[in-house]
Motif scaffolding. Sequence first.
Motif, mmCIF file in Angstrom:
data_model
loop_
_atom_site.group_PDB
_atom_site.id
_atom_site.type_symbol
_atom_site.label_atom_id
_atom_site.label_comp_id
_atom_site.label_asym_id
_atom_site.label_seq_id
_atom_site.Cartn_x
_atom_site.Cartn_y
_atom_site.Cartn_z
ATOM 1 N N GLU A 1 0.815 -1.216 0.000
ATOM 2 C CA GLU A 1 0.000 0.000 0.000
ATOM 3 C C GLU A 1 0.849 1.266 0.000
ATOM 4 O OE1 GLU A 1 -2.580 -0.339 3.323
ATOM 5 O OE2 GLU A 1 -3.962 -1.730 2.320
ATOM 6 N N ARG A 2 2.094 1.157 0.443
ATOM 7 C CA ARG A 2 2.969 2.325 0.485
ATOM 8 C C ARG A 2 3.802 2.480 -0.786
ATOM 9 N NH1 ARG A 2 3.195 0.462 5.844
ATOM 10 N NH2 ARG A 2 5.099 -0.727 5.496
ATOM 11 N N ASP B 1 4.322 2.999 -4.853
ATOM 12 C CA ASP B 1 3.611 3.557 -6.003
ATOM 13 C C ASP B 1 3.198 2.448 -6.960
ATOM 14 O OD1 ASP B 1 3.825 6.167 -5.099
ATOM 15 O OD2 ASP B 1 5.746 6.488 -6.095
ATOM 16 N N GLN C 1 -4.550 -4.835 -2.417
ATOM 17 C CA GLN C 1 -3.814 -4.037 -1.452
ATOM 18 C C GLN C 1 -2.642 -3.294 -2.093
ATOM 19 O OE1 GLN C 1 -2.759 -7.481 1.091
ATOM 20 N NE2 GLN C 1 -0.674 -6.714 1.075
ATOM 21 N N SER C 2 -2.533 -3.371 -3.405
ATOM 22 C CA SER C 2 -1.511 -2.635 -4.141
ATOM 23 C C SER C 2 -2.124 -1.407 -4.800
ATOM 24 C CB SER C 2 -0.896 -3.525 -5.228
ATOM 25 O OG SER C 2 -0.341 -4.701 -4.671
ATOM 26 N N ARG C 3 -1.361 -0.337 -4.865
ATOM 27 C CA ARG C 3 -1.866 0.863 -5.531
ATOM 28 C C ARG C 3 -1.983 0.643 -7.034
ATOM 29 N NH1 ARG C 3 1.376 6.053 -2.912
ATOM 30 N NH2 ARG C 3 0.661 5.780 -0.758
ATOM 31 N N LYS C 4 -0.898 0.177 -7.619
ATOM 32 C CA LYS C 4 -0.857 -0.089 -9.057
ATOM 33 C C LYS C 4 -0.013 -1.339 -9.268
ATOM 34 C CE LYS C 4 0.556 1.873 -13.531
ATOM 35 N NZ LYS C 4 1.087 3.065 -14.227
ATOM 36 N N HIS D 1 -8.819 -2.721 -11.532
ATOM 37 C CA HIS D 1 -7.673 -2.203 -10.781
ATOM 38 C C HIS D 1 -6.576 -1.786 -11.756
ATOM 39 C CE1 HIS D 1 -5.480 -2.090 -6.862
ATOM 40 N NE2 HIS D 1 -4.422 -2.212 -7.646
#
Length: 279
Positions: A176-177, A179, A228-231, A248
């Motif tokens: 999550e932290r 990019d 839970q991943s941004r990209k 997503h």
Amino acid sequence: MRLELQLMDTFLREYSGVPVAYFPNPGNAGDSLIASGTYQAFRRANVPFTCINETADVTGKVVFLGGGGNFVPLYREIRSILERIHETADKIIILPHTIRGNEDLLSRLSKNAVIFCREPESYIHVMRHSEATAYLTHDMAFHLNVSEFLRQCEAYDDLPHLYKVKTTGTFLQDAERRDMSYFMRQDGEAKSKNAEIDTIDISTLFEFGVWPNNAEKSALCLMQAIRQSRKVVTDRLHVGIACSLLDHECDLFDNNYGKNSTIFYHSIRKKSQQVKLCK
């Protein structure tokens, strides 16, 4: 644009109430996602199925072979079972596959075989080399109803334990932290070695099996890692397909023989604009 899935749904309804044998294509979490979509599709069409292994006696039976990317020279499982059963099974249905090579076996398949292809190149290949009935359709993972799937998975009270065991370390915990999360393959289909990238191959990490219940657990863990991943950045086809199912953001790179790009153009881009094909 809506992804058209009616061809397969209509075909499966022809086997409503007909007991069939199903050989789930073995493999990683991507194959589990395919199997999960297939099990849902069977149940919606009221197709009673029994999972079999590669040595099962299927003489006189209707046999469905699980979809995937196994009918190419790099792998042997689908070829091996086809060589053994194509003259003894009453009917053989190969669910949506990428198909390359194997011209000798394709030429021996007769009218008792139906081959579903998941992209145009495979369809043209089958039409050139086989008398089997061929259809162009989409990967079975697209038949997964995600909402229904997540409700089903609520019953897996042991899943958090499996997930915790398989995600030891910090990569997914820190997703999550980041990019971007790189979920790249590390096998013979990889276009490059990806040695310079901080990556994890979640398709092999969550390889729990492809039979009922194990397949759903594997597919759910794959989806949890994505969510839970941004990209996501990946060259794993079914990580890209899972991203399209979840809408997503994902950058999808090709594998070493063009499977990802052909399925992107045929299916993925019609399902979600969040998944981009990258060079």
